[in-house]
Motif scaffolding. Structure first.
Motif, PDB file in Angstrom:
ATOM      1  N   LEU A 259      93.227  39.128  33.845  1.00  0.00           N
ATOM      2  CA  LEU A 259      94.665  38.876  33.497  1.00  0.00           C
ATOM      3  C   LEU A 259      94.734  37.475  32.871  1.00  0.00           C
ATOM      4  N   GLY A 260      93.920  37.044  32.054  1.00  0.00           N
ATOM      5  CA  GLY A 260      93.842  35.684  31.634  1.00  0.00           C
ATOM      6  C   GLY A 260      92.930  34.799  32.525  1.00  0.00           C
ATOM      7  N   TRP A 261      91.449  34.974  31.916  1.00  0.00           N
ATOM      8  CA  TRP A 261      90.679  34.193  32.948  1.00  0.00           C
ATOM      9  C   TRP A 261      89.427  33.499  32.234  1.00  0.00           C
ATOM     10  N   MET A 262      89.043  32.723  32.663  1.00  0.00           N
ATOM     11  CA  MET A 262      87.860  31.610  31.951  1.00  0.00           C
ATOM     12  C   MET A 262      86.770  31.779  32.713  1.00  0.00           C
ATOM     13  N   LEU A 263      85.544  31.998  32.176  1.00  0.00           N
ATOM     14  CA  LEU A 263      84.109  32.102  32.275  1.00  0.00           C
ATOM     15  C   LEU A 263      83.447  31.223  31.703  1.00  0.00           C
ATOM     16  N   LEU A 264      82.216  30.748  32.269  1.00  0.00           N
ATOM     17  CA  LEU A 264      81.187  29.935  31.473  1.00  0.00           C
ATOM     18  C   LEU A 264      80.104  30.746  31.007  1.00  0.00           C
ATOM     19  N   ARG A 265      79.515  30.247  30.019  1.00  0.00           N
ATOM     20  CA  ARG A 265      78.306  31.016  29.252  1.00  0.00           C
ATOM     21  C   ARG A 265      77.218  31.364  30.368  1.00  0.00           C
ATOM     22  N   GLU A 266      76.682  30.435  31.267  1.00  0.00           N
ATOM     23  CA  GLU A 266      75.771  30.588  32.438  1.00  0.00           C
ATOM     24  C   GLU A 266      76.245  31.955  33.136  1.00  0.00           C
ATOM     25  N   LEU A 267      77.628  32.168  33.446  1.00  0.00           N
ATOM     26  CA  LEU A 267      78.153  33.421  34.255  1.00  0.00           C
ATOM     27  C   LEU A 267      77.816  34.373  33.458  1.00  0.00           C
ATOM     28  N   TRP A 268      78.106  34.252  31.934  1.00  0.00           N
ATOM     29  CA  TRP A 268      77.889  35.647  31.270  1.00  0.00           C
ATOM     30  C   TRP A 268      76.382  36.101  31.113  1.00  0.00           C
ATOM     31  N   GLU A 269      75.377  34.926  31.168  1.00  0.00           N
ATOM     32  CA  GLU A 269      73.780  35.192  30.880  1.00  0.00           C
ATOM     33  C   GLU A 269      73.660  35.896  32.283  1.00  0.00           C
ATOM     34  N   GLU A 270      74.246  35.622  33.381  1.00  0.00           N
ATOM     35  CA  GLU A 270      74.039  36.296  34.564  1.00  0.00           C
ATOM     36  C   GLU A 270      74.386  37.972  34.822  1.00  0.00           C
ATOM     37  N   LEU A 271      75.581  37.955  34.211  1.00  0.00           N
ATOM     38  CA  LEU A 271      76.298  39.540  34.157  1.00  0.00           C
ATOM     39  C   LEU A 271      75.727  40.245  33.204  1.00  0.00           C
ATOM     40  N   ARG A 285      84.361  42.844  41.292  1.00  0.00           N
ATOM     41  CA  ARG A 285      84.826  42.539  42.414  1.00  0.00           C
ATOM     42  C   ARG A 285      83.886  42.901  43.572  1.00  0.00           C
ATOM     43  N   GLN A 286      82.559  43.615  43.347  1.00  0.00           N
ATOM     44  CA  GLN A 286      81.802  44.107  44.263  1.00  0.00           C
ATOM     45  C   GLN A 286      80.977  42.877  44.737  1.00  0.00           C
ATOM     46  N   PRO A 287      80.295  42.820  45.982  1.00  0.00           N
ATOM     47  CA  PRO A 287      79.889  41.665  46.617  1.00  0.00           C
ATOM     48  C   PRO A 287      78.399  41.191  45.836  1.00  0.00           C
ATOM     49  N   GLU A 288      78.013  42.033  45.227  1.00  0.00           N
ATOM     50  CA  GLU A 288      76.582  42.012  44.446  1.00  0.00           C
ATOM     51  C   GLU A 288      77.014  41.088  43.299  1.00  0.00           C
ATOM     52  N   GLN A 289      78.223  41.294  42.681  1.00  0.00           N
ATOM     53  CA  GLN A 289      78.370  40.306  41.562  1.00  0.00           C
ATOM     54  C   GLN A 289      79.175  38.877  41.977  1.00  0.00           C
ATOM     55  N   ARG A 290      80.071  39.328  42.803  1.00  0.00           N
ATOM     56  CA  ARG A 290      80.902  37.866  43.427  1.00  0.00           C
ATOM     57  C   ARG A 290      79.987  37.152  43.992  1.00  0.00           C
ATOM     58  N   ARG A 291      79.047  37.397  44.843  1.00  0.00           N
ATOM     59  CA  ARG A 291      78.034  36.601  45.803  1.00  0.00           C
ATOM     60  C   ARG A 291      78.589  35.496  46.244  1.00  0.00           C
ATOM     61  N   GLY A 292      79.584  35.749  47.033  1.00  0.00           N
ATOM     62  CA  GLY A 292      80.537  34.870  47.880  1.00  0.00           C
ATOM     63  C   GLY A 292      81.278  33.824  47.093  1.00  0.00           C
TER      64      GLY A 292
END
Length: 437
Positions: A259-271, A285-292
């Motif tokens: 609901l209005g959030w910022m991400l970096l290119r590096e995260l998108w390359e991961e996801l 929100r799953q642990p495999e994506q959030r990774r702590g």
């Protein structure tokens, strides 16, 4: 892109020097009429002199053109990080471009979203607005086109139904949303080559300091590997549940708010290689994506949703979302010290405050019988006790992969009758239980 611009300026500067040198040599080489040059050679003919003058005039005209081009280039200097230099060793601070990606479909009320973005945007160059439209809805497309060059209008080309299992036909909308997100984020990061983006949906209204908030937090997001997003949203941010005097207060949270959030290119390359076919937000929100990793979220939301109708059929809207408090006070976040949000310091100070607070009972909180200035700690130990306490206190009681909304290390912070209360697990908490969902 930045080195290319520097090279361009160097080339233009070199042309300036070269052309001026040629002009000087040509003018020095012209002998006054009526004189005989040294060595006994005859004076230059009138035609030769005229040719030299024409060449000099041509160079002068071209020089003026190149000067105009250089001035145009320099007008865009703030966008790519150059500032006036007062000395040879001065280094200009960078000013990153952070685009806003509006995910749209078939709501003509996208105007409300875009109007607020344009109203509060401090710079068109630093914050280009990209509206990505799915669905092919003609009226919505016309609404977006009406802004002209104030926004960039992208249209998702694949409008076909997504093949799904028979029992998932009712979720077709969620599949299309996930497909659209993937396409739109690929446009931003791969085709337009931006390094970060703030994603909003067409039913969000933004606060006056929305842009200031994200500009201030982008450096922290880039430098702290324990963070993976910055969100403008507080899931428990209803009026009466937040501290109205702390519009500047920010938190780390283990829950992905969206609901209005910022991400970096590096995260998108991961996801992107594993992006899901549907329900992308719960997948995040799953642990495999959030990774702590955690997100940053505010005490008082910088977005407000006005879209009751949608694929979720108004889930949570009437009970929670319509009452979210939108910040109205401009907080100069870029001038504040936000180092308290760095992981090690934040965790230590947060746990000290939470577990140093006196334990109180549900009845005392519910009846307004707390004495003192707070904060106070209300303890839960099981999934059922958390859900019972949250539901009866008026905060959101659902969990995703075991993480409560707004939770950090299991702790949910909220205001009750003007006092800070932490709904917290027992001391010694170590990890979330994914079965608590």
């Amino acid at each position: 892109m930045f080195p290319k611009r520097i090279s361009l300026i160097c080339c233009v500067a070199f042309l300036f020097v070269t052309w001026n040198a040629i002009l000087v040599l040509l003018l020095l080489g012209r002998s006054p009429q009526g004189e005989v040059q040294r060595g006994g050679s005859e004076k230059p003919t009138g035609d030769l002199v005229d040719d030299v003058i024409r060449i000099a005039d041509a160079f002068e005209l071209e020089l003026k053109k190149q000067k105009d081009i250089l001035n145009q280039i320099l007008k865009h200097r703030p966008v790519w990080g150059l500032a006036d230099r007062k000395g040879p060793k001065a280094v200009a601070p960078s000013r990153p471009v952070i685009p806003i990606l509006v995910i749209a479909c078939n709501r003509v009320t996208v105007r409300r979203c875009v109007d607020k973005l344009l109203q509060h945007r401090p710079s068109p160059e630093l914050h280009p607005i990209i509206v990505s439209q799915d669905c092919g809805h003609a009226e919505t497309a016309e609404a977006i086109r009406s802004y002209g060059d104030k926004v960039t209008h992208l249209r998702q080309p694949d409008l076909s139904d997504v093949p799904v299992r028979p029992e998932h036909k009712k979720f077709q909308g969620y599949y299309k949303i996930s497909r659209h997100y993937r396409w739109a984020l690929n446009q931003v990061f791969k085709n337009l080559s931006y390094s970060s983006v703030v994603v909003v949906e067409d039913d969000l209204e933004v606060a006056p300091d929305f842009f200031e908030y994200f500009r201030a937090l982008q450096p922290l997001l880039k430098s702290d590997a324990s963070l993976w997003c910055v969100s403008a949203w507080n899931d428990n941010g209803r009026d009466g549940y937040v501290d109205p005097g702390r519009a500047d207060l920010l938190y780390r949270t283990d829950f992905f708010p969206g609901l209005g959030w910022m991400l970096l290119r590096e995260l998108w390359e991961e996801l992107e290689p594993k992006w899901p076919a549907s329900f992308w937000d719960d997948w995040m929100r799953q642990p495999e994506q959030r990774r702590g990793r955690s997100c940053i979220r505010p005490e008082i939301s910088r977005t407000l949703t006005f879209g009751r109708q949608g694929v979720s059929l108004g889930q949570f809207y009437d009970k929670y979302l319509r009452y979210i408090k939108l910040n109205t006070e401009f907080v100069p976040f870029t001038k504040l010290d936000l180092s308290y949000l760095k992981e090690a310091a934040y965790r230590e100070n947060f746990e000290k405050e939470v577990y140093g607070a006196p334990v109180v009972t549900y009845e005392a909180v519910k009846r307004g019988q707390l004495t003192g200035t707070g904060p106070f700690r209300l303890q839960y130990s099981t999934k059922d006790s958390f859900k019972m306490l949250a539901r009866n206190l008026g905060i959101m009681d659902d969990l995703k992969s075991g993480v409560p909304r707004t939770g950090y290390r299991g702790v949910v912070s909220f205001f009750s009758r003007g006092l800070r209360v932490y709904l917290a697990p027992p001391p010694g908490w170590s990890q979330y239980d994914p079965t608590w969902s």
